[in-house]
Design a protein around this motif. Structure first.
Motif, PDB file in Angstrom:
ATOM      1  N   ILE A  74       0.870  -1.180   0.000  1.00 44.05           N
ATOM      2  CA  ILE A  74       0.000   0.000   0.000  1.00 44.05           C
ATOM      3  C   ILE A  74       0.904   1.225   0.000  1.00 44.05           C
ATOM      4  N   ALA A  75       0.755   2.047  -1.043  1.00 41.76           N
ATOM      5  CA  ALA A  75       1.595   3.235  -1.194  1.00 41.76           C
ATOM      6  C   ALA A  75       0.738   4.488  -1.208  1.00 41.76           C
ATOM      7  N   THR A  76       1.297   5.576  -0.702  1.00 42.63           N
ATOM      8  CA  THR A  76       0.642   6.870  -0.772  1.00 42.63           C
ATOM      9  C   THR A  76       1.118   7.561  -2.044  1.00 42.63           C
ATOM     10  N   LEU A  77       0.165   7.867  -2.928  1.00 44.43           N
ATOM     11  CA  LEU A  77       0.470   8.501  -4.204  1.00 44.43           C
ATOM     12  C   LEU A  77      -0.067   9.927  -4.208  1.00 44.43           C
ATOM     13  N   GLU A  78       0.167  10.628  -5.302  1.00 46.06           N
ATOM     14  CA  GLU A  78      -0.303  12.016  -5.422  1.00 46.06           C
ATOM     15  C   GLU A  78      -1.816  12.125  -5.266  1.00 46.06           C
ATOM     16  N   HIS A  79      -2.557  11.098  -5.736  1.00 43.24           N
ATOM     17  CA  HIS A  79      -4.022  11.164  -5.716  1.00 43.24           C
ATOM     18  C   HIS A  79      -4.637  10.243  -4.672  1.00 43.24           C
ATOM     19  N   GLY A  80      -3.874   9.837  -3.669  1.00 43.60           N
ATOM     20  CA  GLY A  80      -4.390   8.976  -2.608  1.00 43.60           C
ATOM     21  C   GLY A  80      -3.649   7.651  -2.549  1.00 43.60           C
ATOM     22  N   ASP A  81      -4.110   6.775  -1.673  1.00 41.97           N
ATOM     23  CA  ASP A  81      -3.456   5.482  -1.501  1.00 41.97           C
ATOM     24  C   ASP A  81      -3.832   4.527  -2.622  1.00 41.97           C
ATOM     25  N   ALA A  82      -2.909   3.595  -2.919  1.00 37.65           N
ATOM     26  CA  ALA A  82      -3.143   2.556  -3.913  1.00 37.65           C
ATOM     27  C   ALA A  82      -2.350   1.325  -3.516  1.00 37.65           C
ATOM     28  N   GLY A  83      -2.799   0.168  -3.985  1.00 33.52           N
ATOM     29  CA  GLY A  83      -2.121  -1.081  -3.669  1.00 33.52           C
ATOM     30  C   GLY A  83      -1.521  -1.711  -4.906  1.00 33.52           C
ATOM     31  N   ASP A  98      25.687  -7.678  -3.732  1.00 33.21           N
ATOM     32  CA  ASP A  98      25.081  -8.925  -4.216  1.00 33.21           C
ATOM     33  C   ASP A  98      23.688  -8.708  -4.769  1.00 33.21           C
ATOM     34  N   GLN A  99      23.314  -7.502  -5.077  1.00 34.64           N
ATOM     35  CA  GLN A  99      21.956  -7.286  -5.554  1.00 34.64           C
ATOM     36  C   GLN A  99      21.886  -6.199  -6.628  1.00 34.64           C
ATOM     37  N   LEU A 100      20.818  -6.309  -7.395  1.00 40.24           N
ATOM     38  CA  LEU A 100      20.523  -5.347  -8.441  1.00 40.24           C
ATOM     39  C   LEU A 100      19.007  -5.217  -8.474  1.00 40.24           C
ATOM     40  N   PHE A 101      18.500  -3.981  -8.380  1.00 40.37           N
ATOM     41  CA  PHE A 101      17.055  -3.809  -8.485  1.00 40.37           C
ATOM     42  C   PHE A 101      16.732  -2.498  -9.182  1.00 40.37           C
ATOM     43  N   SER A 102      15.579  -2.505  -9.844  1.00 35.23           N
ATOM     44  CA  SER A 102      15.098  -1.331 -10.576  1.00 35.23           C
ATOM     45  C   SER A 102      14.219  -0.502  -9.660  1.00 35.23           C
ATOM     46  N   LEU A 103      14.413   0.812  -9.674  1.00 34.59           N
ATOM     47  CA  LEU A 103      13.592   1.708  -8.861  1.00 34.59           C
ATOM     48  C   LEU A 103      12.378   2.150  -9.666  1.00 34.59           C
ATOM     49  N   LEU A 104      11.211   2.020  -9.063  1.00 33.98           N
ATOM     50  CA  LEU A 104       9.949   2.378  -9.712  1.00 33.98           C
ATOM     51  C   LEU A 104       9.418   3.689  -9.165  1.00 33.98           C
ATOM     52  N   GLU A 105       8.720   4.425 -10.020  1.00 35.43           N
ATOM     53  CA  GLU A 105       7.990   5.618  -9.606  1.00 35.43           C
ATOM     54  C   GLU A 105       6.518   5.206  -9.533  1.00 35.43           C
ATOM     55  N   PRO A 106       5.977   4.950  -8.335  1.00 37.41           N
ATOM     56  CA  PRO A 106       4.625   4.406  -8.219  1.00 37.41           C
ATOM     57  C   PRO A 106       3.530   5.300  -8.798  1.00 37.41           C
ATOM     58  N   ASN A 107       3.693   6.625  -8.783  1.00 39.47           N
ATOM     59  CA  ASN A 107       2.657   7.498  -9.350  1.00 39.47           C
ATOM     60  C   ASN A 107       2.463   7.237 -10.841  1.00 39.47           C
ATOM     61  N   ARG A 108       3.537   6.939 -11.541  1.00 43.97           N
ATOM     62  CA  ARG A 108       3.447   6.686 -12.984  1.00 43.97           C
ATOM     63  C   ARG A 108       2.650   5.428 -13.302  1.00 43.97           C
ATOM     64  N   LEU A 109       2.644   4.457 -12.398  1.00 45.58           N
ATOM     65  CA  LEU A 109       1.917   3.228 -12.617  1.00 45.58           C
ATOM     66  C   LEU A 109       0.412   3.449 -12.653  1.00 45.58           C
ATOM     67  N   PHE A 110      -0.065   4.518 -12.013  1.00 42.33           N
ATOM     68  CA  PHE A 110      -1.492   4.809 -11.954  1.00 42.33           C
ATOM     69  C   PHE A 110      -1.918   5.955 -12.872  1.00 42.33           C
ATOM     70  N   GLU A 111      -0.999   6.576 -13.598  1.00 46.25           N
ATOM     71  CA  GLU A 111      -1.340   7.750 -14.433  1.00 46.25           C
ATOM     72  C   GLU A 111      -2.465   7.474 -15.411  1.00 46.25           C
ATOM     73  N   GLU A 112      -2.419   6.344 -16.114  1.00 50.50           N
ATOM     74  CA  GLU A 112      -3.434   6.047 -17.129  1.00 50.50           C
ATOM     75  C   GLU A 112      -4.813   5.874 -16.496  1.00 50.50           C
ATOM     76  N   ILE A 113      -4.860   5.313 -15.289  1.00 47.47           N
ATOM     77  CA  ILE A 113      -6.140   5.111 -14.620  1.00 47.47           C
ATOM     78  C   ILE A 113      -6.712   6.454 -14.185  1.00 47.47           C
ATOM     79  N   ILE A 114      -5.889   7.275 -13.590  1.00 47.83           N
ATOM     80  CA  ILE A 114      -6.350   8.563 -13.049  1.00 47.83           C
ATOM     81  C   ILE A 114      -6.758   9.530 -14.153  1.00 47.83           C
ATOM     82  N   HIS A 115      -5.999   9.517 -15.262  1.00 50.07           N
ATOM     83  CA  HIS A 115      -6.284  10.474 -16.343  1.00 50.07           C
ATOM     84  C   HIS A 115      -7.183   9.905 -17.424  1.00 50.07           C
ATOM     85  N   ALA A 116      -7.776   8.737 -17.162  1.00 48.57           N
ATOM     86  CA  ALA A 116      -8.670   8.119 -18.163  1.00 48.57           C
ATOM     87  C   ALA A 116     -10.025   8.799 -18.152  1.00 48.57           C
TER      88      ALA A 116
END
Length: 142
Positions: A76-85, A124-142
Motif C-alpha cells: 500500500i503506497a501513498t500517491l499524489e491522488h491517494g493510496d493505492a495497492g 550482491d543485488q541489483l534492483f530497478s527503482l519504480l515511480e509508483p505514481n506513474r503506474l497509476f497515471e493512465e487510470i487517473i487520467h482516463a
C-alpha cells in the motif's frame, strides 16, 4: 534522512520503491472487481475502512499473471491522488542508500520504460527503482 527502498520481487526481477511512499505491506485480502477496468486493475479493497484501488504489478509491467501464493503481498503506497495497492510476488527487505549505488536511466531507456527511474546496484543485488505514481497515471487520467 538517508534514502531507503522497499525491495520486492516479480518473477526473478527485483524492484524497489521509496520507503517513504509505503504505508504498509499486507497479505492478500478479498478484492472487489471493477467492471470495464484495465486488465491489470484487480479492483478495490476495504483496508481498515478506506477503499483502496489495487493493481496487479506483474500484469502492469508485462509479466504473465500467476496464482497468488503464501508469499504474495499488497504494498500500500501513498500517491499524489491517494493510496493505492500493488500486488507483488513477495516483499523482501528494506535497502538503505549506503548499501547501493544508484545509476539513473538514460533518456533513451526512460522513453522505453516510463515507470523506472534508476537502477540500484549493491554488492550482491541489483534492483530497478519504480515511480509508483506513474503506474497509476493512465487510470487517473482516463
Amino acid at each position: 534522512m538517508e534514502q531507503k527502498w522497499v525491495v520486492f520481487q516479480l518473477e526473478e526481477n527485483a524492484y524497489g520503491i521509496d520507503v517513504q511512499s509505503v504505508r504498509s505491506i499486507e497479505r492478500v485480502i478479498p478484492i472487489t472487481r471493477i467492471p470495464n477496468a484495465a486488465s491489470y486493475v484487480k479492483g478495490v479493497i476495504n483496508l481498515r475502512g478506506v477503499v483502496t484501488p489495487v493493481i496487479d504489478l506483474r500484469t502492469r509491467l508485462g509479466f504473465e499473471a500467476v496464482e497468488e501464493t503464501e508469499e504474495t503481498r499488497i504494498i500500500i503506497a501513498t500517491l499524489e491522488h491517494g493510496d493505492a495497492g500493488f500486488i507483488v510476488d513477495c516483499a523482501n527487505e528494506v535497502v538503505e542508500a549506503a548499501d547501493v549505488r544508484i545509476e539513473p536511466l538514460t533518456d533513451q531507456k526512460q522513453d522505453e520504460t516510463t515507470y523506472l527511474t534508476a537502477i540500484a546496484k549493491g554488492e550482491d543485488q541489483l534492483f530497478s527503482l519504480l515511480e509508483p505514481n506513474r503506474l497509476f497515471e493512465e487510470i487517473i487520467h482516463a
